[in-house]
Design a protein around this motif. Structure first.
Motif, PDB file in Angstrom:
ATOM      1  N   GLU A   8       0.960  -1.310  -0.257  1.00 36.84           N
ATOM      2  CA  GLU A   8       0.200  -0.110   0.153  1.00 36.84           C
ATOM      3  C   GLU A   8       0.988   1.124  -0.377  1.00 36.84           C
ATOM      4  O   GLU A   8       1.539   1.258   0.908  1.00 36.84           O
ATOM      5  CB  GLU A   8      -1.034  -0.578   1.588  1.00 36.84           C
ATOM      6  N   THR A   9       1.465   2.281  -1.145  1.00 34.58           N
ATOM      7  CA  THR A   9       1.936   3.120  -0.951  1.00 34.58           C
ATOM      8  C   THR A   9       0.920   3.986  -0.349  1.00 34.58           C
ATOM      9  O   THR A   9      -0.453   3.731  -0.150  1.00 34.58           O
ATOM     10  CB  THR A   9       1.924   3.875  -2.395  1.00 34.58           C
ATOM     11  N   ASN A  10       1.339   5.163  -0.337  1.00 29.69           N
ATOM     12  CA  ASN A  10       1.019   6.303   0.712  1.00 29.69           C
ATOM     13  C   ASN A  10      -0.254   6.523  -0.684  1.00 29.69           C
ATOM     14  O   ASN A  10      -1.461   6.914   0.696  1.00 29.69           O
ATOM     15  CB  ASN A  10       1.739   7.810   0.276  1.00 29.69           C
ATOM     16  N   LYS A  11      -0.684   7.398  -1.367  1.00 26.93           N
ATOM     17  CA  LYS A  11      -2.097   7.407  -2.126  1.00 26.93           C
ATOM     18  C   LYS A  11      -2.065   6.122  -3.343  1.00 26.93           C
ATOM     19  O   LYS A  11      -1.177   5.442  -3.544  1.00 26.93           O
ATOM     20  CB  LYS A  11      -1.634   8.782  -2.702  1.00 26.93           C
ATOM     21  N   ARG A  19      -3.505   0.270  -4.552  1.00 31.59           N
ATOM     22  CA  ARG A  19      -2.293  -0.639  -3.993  1.00 31.59           C
ATOM     23  C   ARG A  19      -1.306  -1.175  -5.563  1.00 31.59           C
ATOM     24  O   ARG A  19      -1.587  -0.635  -6.831  1.00 31.59           O
ATOM     25  CB  ARG A  19      -3.197  -1.855  -3.418  1.00 31.59           C
TER      26      ARG A  19
END
Lengths: 151, 151
Positions: free
Chosen positions: B81-84, B87
């Motif tokens: 899960e990246t920051n924004k 996924r």
DNA sequence: GTATCTGCAAATGCTTTGCACACCC
DNA sequence: GGGTGTGCAAAGCATTTGCAGATAC
């Protein structure tokens, strides 16, 4: 959970921060901080909105989202990305900690491991990077669920 | 990045896993695995779909999502899960590692720290919980960005 | 043959945004 | 008073789902 700071002190810092950004204060901003402080746990935007609505019927979730984004940018709160169902927020005025999340019942346990904290700093250093923050989540089946599902 | 397994071996395990679940194989499932294996990096569902479309025009992103969920459940891939922006996914046939994410340029560096791995096991044990998996992300300003922004 | 898979389009769920009115400084 | 905040409703975006036709076994 131990608080590092009183609510009144946080609200005072909030007012300063708002002024410094050339913004204006509002009841809702203080309410969001207050709810998160008093609950001491990880709340969803929906839950925060419901909680504020108990006292003030006319509170919109969109304002809560705007306020949460502001509070996070100013580091009054932290974001916790749960596995599903969006983000949860908690007040920053707690001692730093990481999270254990039970995949079975969703319970969240907080913990700190000084050795891990230290190693993280070393790892960032090894890559010549400046460590800004970190996020560590241990996904587990918690003791309660292990007991309940012995089959 | 070192692979633990050949693509053909993974595809063979995939076919077994599909049969075991009473399902049917499909070109698209093998394509998704193949793309992730060959890229070796963290791809978004959109990127995976685009990549498959280079060879097979009629590939839908909804199937890619369905396939990704299946592959994750069966542990052929991992979710990041990246920051924004949703996924990203990577092939599981890489040695286990955690991620350093640059807040400035978005670059992702992989690393493993054996000491941290060990401590995580101990922490779970302390809470009588069964550790299933973990996710650790160090948010940094990377060396490149530090150099570029000396002001 | 029949159950599963796919592509498409519509639906969903969380989050953001545009706008008119309300409120703070 | 002028600019910022809010509530509401609509829009955005990533992801999921329903359905009819395609495909694997």
């Amino acid at each position: 959970m131990h608080r590092l700071e009183t609510l009144e002190s946080i609200l005072e810092r909030l007012r300063v921060s708002i002024r410094k950004n050339g913004l204006k204060n509002s009841k809702q901003r203080e309410e969001v901080v207050s709810v998160l402080y008093k609950s001491g746990t990880h709340l969803s935007p929906e839950e925060i909105t419901q909680s504020i609505r108990l006292r003030d019927k006319n509170t919109s979730i969109s304002s809560v989202y705007r306020i949460l984004n502001f509070l996070e940018k100013e580091r009054f709160i932290y974001t916790l990305e749960t596995n599903k169902n969006g983000r949860r927020y908690e007040i920053a005025a707690k001692e730093h900690h990481d999270h254990i999340i039970c995949l079975h019942c969703g319970d969240i346990i907080e913990f700190v491991d000084p050795e891990i904290e230290e190693r993280q700093i070393q790892v960032a250093k090894k890559f010549d990077a400046k460590l800004v923050s970190h996020d560590m989540r241990l996904f587990v089946v918690c003791a309660k669920c292990l007991l309940a599902n012995k089959d």
